[in-house]
Write an enzyme that holds these catalytic residues in place. Structure first.
Site, PDB file in Angstrom:
ATOM      1  N   ALA A 174       0.840  -1.200   0.000  1.00 42.91           N
ATOM      2  CA  ALA A 174       0.000   0.000   0.000  1.00 42.91           C
ATOM      3  C   ALA A 174       0.868   1.241   0.000  1.00 42.91           C
ATOM      4  CB  ALA A 174      -0.915   0.023   1.217  1.00 42.91           C
ATOM      5  N   ASP A 175       0.454   2.215  -0.763  1.00 42.91           N
ATOM      6  CA  ASP A 175       1.080   3.528  -0.686  1.00 42.91           C
ATOM      7  C   ASP A 175       0.352   4.416   0.310  1.00 42.91           C
ATOM      8  OD1 ASP A 175       3.263   4.209  -3.050  1.00 42.91           O
ATOM      9  OD2 ASP A 175       1.989   2.494  -3.497  1.00 42.91           O
TER      10      ASP A 175
END
Length: 388
Positions: free
Chosen positions: A252-253
């Site tokens: 995930a960013d």
């Protein structure tokens, strides 16, 4: 532990692996200032939310260590450092790890205070940047352990009933300080003899899966198969039972307060497919990737990339005998260069499609109301943002 390193650092010197040259060439660029750090991130020679934050922090630390600061007072020193951090923040605005690292570094130099010496402020900044780097590896190892245990409990993974998984983009040693997040869980599954097979998508248009994840999997001898992004549905439909495909594991960013998750483009469609086919969908991310200030995925700024990433490709030349000439690169057109292109770097997966968010503090599942609650693992940040 893998010997692959995206970042090599000793105080005063930072080297960053140029991931655009992988898997055919292993080359480190020296990063000695904020401009070089920005360029390394923006051009995607380094990528992965944790690695981006590390390179930004250490790049400026090296610059400061080597005497670039021209300030004559403590207040001016803080101002110059904060200006440099604001500049670095724009290199990859979707990645919340970068924002969190910048906020952490700003808080530290402000804590030292305007009455401190210039040297004390710079020293505090460098030490804090190094702490960010050192903490990331410990975080990733914990994510690997919690993720493997969650899969053992939820899908019955065991040495006698090994599972297969699918991953997207690159979330391993090349995206972090080491071990990785989603790929770190896969590494841990392999180490615990719980893994039967790992599938990885090529991850168009930048091919982080085929260039980087496939490289890491082969490097470590993990049984693995590369597929195109468009093969996932067919993989689940035709191979799920045979290969015991139990989970999709992604990084995930940015994970926002309700659990909506921004990650590499193509993640959302994998989540929809996983839900349809009864495959668990797991987000692996450090708590630094959790953004409690943003309520839903609608508030996430999505970076858009240039059209050439879709219409052109660079690769090593294949000789007539079928071998790869790693010293010779060529860039070719893959589409009519006049075509319009839409190229978002990320998409947002709604929380309803996510079964668990695995962090270094544990695996978080949705409650009876169908929502994620991060208050237990981030009580201070939660109270500060929500007032609860």
């Amino acid at each position: 532990m893998s010997t692959l390193q995206a970042v090599k650092y000793i105080r005063g010197k930072l080297e960053v692996l140029d991931q655009l040259r992988l898997p055919h060439e292993f080359h480190y660029d020296e990063v000695s200032n904020r401009t070089e750090a920005f360029d390394s991130i923006y051009t995607m020679r380094v990528r992965g939310a944790p690695a981006i934050a590390i390179v930004a922090a250490l790049g400026l630390a090296v610059e400061l260590h080597n005497g670039s600061c021209t300030a004559s007072s403590a207040e001016e020193t803080i101002g110059q450092i904060e200006e440099a951090l604001d500049y670095l923040k724009e290199s990859r605005p979707t990645a919340v790890d970068l924002t969190n690292a910048i906020n952490q570094l700003k808080a530290r130099i402000r804590e030292v205070g305007s009455t401190a010496t210039k040297e004390a402020i710079i020293s505090a900044f460098i030490e804090e940047a190094e702490k960010i780097f050192e903490k990331d590896l410990k975080t990733n190892l914990s994510i690997g352990d919690f993720g493997a245990e969650w899969l053992r409990a939820q899908v019955g993974a065991s040495p006698e009933q090994q599972i297969s998984v699918l991953t997207h983009c690159n979330t391993g040693s090349l995206a972090t300080s080491g071990h990785g997040t989603a790929l770190g869980i896969i590494r841990t599954l392999q180490a615990k003899k719980l893994l039967h097979h790992a599938f990885c998508t090529e991850t168009r248009p930048y091919n982080q899966g085929s260039r980087l994840t496939a490289f890491e999997l082969v490097f470590e001898g993990i049984p693995s198969t590369l597929i195109t992004d468009s093969m996932a549905a067919s993989l689940f439909r035709t191979r799920k039972q045979e290969k015991n495909i139990a989970a999709v594991i992604v990084g995930a960013d940015r994970v926002v307060r309700n659990g909506d998750t921004a990650n590499k483009i193509g993640t959302y469609q994998l989540a929809v497919l996983a839900k349809h086919h009864g495959v668990k969908f797991i987000v692996a991310a450090p708590t630094t990737s959790i953004d409690l200030e943003t309520e839903t995925g609608d508030g996430i700024k999505i970076e858009e990339r240039k059209k050439e990433e879709l219409t052109q490709v660079t690769g090593a030349v294949i000789k007539p005998d079928g071998t790869v000439d790693e010293s010779s690169k060529v860039r070719v057109a893959t589409a009519d260069q006049r075509i319009n292109v839409w190229n978002p770097a990320f998409d947002v997966t709604p929380a309803e499609f996510i079964d668990a968010v695995v962090t270094e503090k544990g695996a978080i599942e949705k409650g009876p109301d169908g929502k994620f609650d991060f208050s237990q693992i981030l009580p201070e940040r939660w109270a500060k943002i929500t007032g609860a």
